[in-house]
Design a protein around this motif. Structure first.
Motif, PDB file in Angstrom:
ATOM      1  N   ASP A 108       0.755  -1.313   0.020  1.00 42.53           N
ATOM      2  CA  ASP A 108       0.013   0.128   0.132  1.00 42.53           C
ATOM      3  C   ASP A 108       0.796   1.321   0.124  1.00 42.53           C
ATOM      4  O   ASP A 108       0.674   2.100  -0.576  1.00 42.53           O
ATOM      5  CB  ASP A 108      -0.867   0.046   1.279  1.00 42.53           C
ATOM      6  CG  ASP A 108      -2.178  -0.663   0.928  1.00 42.53           C
ATOM      7  OD1 ASP A 108      -2.467  -1.339  -0.031  1.00 42.53           O
ATOM      8  OD2 ASP A 108      -2.833  -0.844   1.971  1.00 42.53           O
ATOM      9  N   GLU A 111       1.997   1.628  -3.288  1.00 39.44           N
ATOM     10  CA  GLU A 111       1.109   2.074  -4.305  1.00 39.44           C
ATOM     11  C   GLU A 111       0.789   3.485  -4.014  1.00 39.44           C
ATOM     12  O   GLU A 111       0.643   4.454  -5.015  1.00 39.44           O
ATOM     13  CB  GLU A 111      -0.139   1.258  -3.953  1.00 39.44           C
ATOM     14  CG  GLU A 111      -1.209   1.954  -4.694  1.00 39.44           C
ATOM     15  CD  GLU A 111      -1.389   1.893  -6.110  1.00 39.44           C
ATOM     16  OE1 GLU A 111      -2.418   2.564  -6.595  1.00 39.44           O
ATOM     17  OE2 GLU A 111      -0.646   1.457  -6.752  1.00 39.44           O
ATOM     18  N   CYS A 122      -4.818   2.831  -5.481  1.00 39.06           N
ATOM     19  CA  CYS A 122      -6.004   1.736  -5.252  1.00 39.06           C
ATOM     20  C   CYS A 122      -5.182   0.906  -4.289  1.00 39.06           C
ATOM     21  O   CYS A 122      -4.353  -0.087  -4.430  1.00 39.06           O
ATOM     22  CB  CYS A 122      -5.786   0.868  -6.704  1.00 39.06           C
ATOM     23  SG  CYS A 122      -6.963  -0.540  -6.293  1.00 39.06           S
ATOM     24  N   TYR A 123      -5.711   1.116  -2.940  1.00 42.63           N
ATOM     25  CA  TYR A 123      -4.831   0.448  -1.758  1.00 42.63           C
ATOM     26  C   TYR A 123      -5.766  -1.038  -1.517  1.00 42.63           C
ATOM     27  O   TYR A 123      -6.948  -1.090  -1.953  1.00 42.63           O
ATOM     28  CB  TYR A 123      -5.425   1.240  -0.470  1.00 42.63           C
ATOM     29  CG  TYR A 123      -4.578   2.415  -0.468  1.00 42.63           C
ATOM     30  CD1 TYR A 123      -3.078   2.579  -0.570  1.00 42.63           C
ATOM     31  CD2 TYR A 123      -5.192   3.778  -0.382  1.00 42.63           C
ATOM     32  CE1 TYR A 123      -2.549   3.908  -0.351  1.00 42.63           C
ATOM     33  CE2 TYR A 123      -4.584   4.721  -0.552  1.00 42.63           C
ATOM     34  CZ  TYR A 123      -3.227   4.962  -0.681  1.00 42.63           C
ATOM     35  OH  TYR A 123      -2.440   6.140  -0.544  1.00 42.63           O
ATOM     36  N   LYS A 124      -5.059  -1.941  -1.183  1.00 40.92           N
ATOM     37  CA  LYS A 124      -5.532  -3.096  -0.986  1.00 40.92           C
ATOM     38  C   LYS A 124      -5.288  -3.771   0.419  1.00 40.92           C
ATOM     39  O   LYS A 124      -5.890  -4.897   0.671  1.00 40.92           O
ATOM     40  CB  LYS A 124      -4.926  -4.246  -2.002  1.00 40.92           C
ATOM     41  CG  LYS A 124      -5.180  -3.823  -3.337  1.00 40.92           C
ATOM     42  CD  LYS A 124      -4.688  -4.848  -4.435  1.00 40.92           C
ATOM     43  CE  LYS A 124      -4.809  -4.412  -6.005  1.00 40.92           C
ATOM     44  NZ  LYS A 124      -4.155  -5.158  -6.761  1.00 40.92           N
ATOM     45  N   GLU A 126      -2.436  -4.414   2.075  1.00 43.56           N
ATOM     46  CA  GLU A 126      -1.384  -5.364   1.803  1.00 43.56           C
ATOM     47  C   GLU A 126      -0.074  -4.511   2.053  1.00 43.56           C
ATOM     48  O   GLU A 126       0.170  -3.545   1.633  1.00 43.56           O
ATOM     49  CB  GLU A 126      -1.212  -6.079   0.424  1.00 43.56           C
ATOM     50  CG  GLU A 126      -2.411  -6.781   0.516  1.00 43.56           C
ATOM     51  CD  GLU A 126      -2.435  -7.601  -1.033  1.00 43.56           C
ATOM     52  OE1 GLU A 126      -1.483  -7.330  -1.879  1.00 43.56           O
ATOM     53  OE2 GLU A 126      -3.137  -8.224  -1.301  1.00 43.56           O
TER      54      GLU A 126
END
Length: 126
Positions: A108, A111, A122-124, A126
């Motif tokens: 993240d 990103e 686009c954060y996930k 992780e």
């Protein structure tokens, strides 16, 4: 590298240690909301509407502001803020530094750096 103690002594501090301690909430307190806000007990005071859900709607609006942010960064920021209010400046800075260090190896964070000023990240988580 500047130590936490040196940073504290030069007053070059970061956000969680320079803001006055306050609880963040959106509440209606039977006419005392403005007073509670003025002394830093809460960060938002709202007037009640006929449906009786103004505080809920304000809290939901605040949550929508936080939602697009990186969940891992938000988690450690909340930890640094909440625990930092309970300790002194030097300990608070060390805590904040330790929390930030947890985000450095994350996908993240990478990103966020790649997206900075170019596009929405686009954060996930992780």
């Amino acid at each position: 590298m500047v130590s936490t103690q040196q940073r504290a002594s030069t007053r070059k501090t970061v956000a969680t240690q320079t803001e006055p301690p306050q609880k963040h909430a959106a509440v209606q307190v039977s006419g005392y909301g403005k007073e509670a806000k003025s002394i830093g007990l809460i960060s938002h005071a709202v007037e009640q509407n006929e449906a009786g859900d103004t505080a809920y709607r304000r809290a939901l609006a605040l949550a929508r502001e936080f939602l697009p942010q990186g969940p891992l960064a938000m988690r450690v920021a909340k930890l640094a803020i909440n625990q930092g209010m309970e300790v002194g400046l030097v300990t608070g800075l060390a805590l904040e530094e330790a929390c930030y260090a947890q985000t450095i190896p994350t996908k993240d964070r990478i990103e966020g750096c790649l997206a900075f000023k170019k596009r929405s990240p686009c954060y996930k988580g992780e």
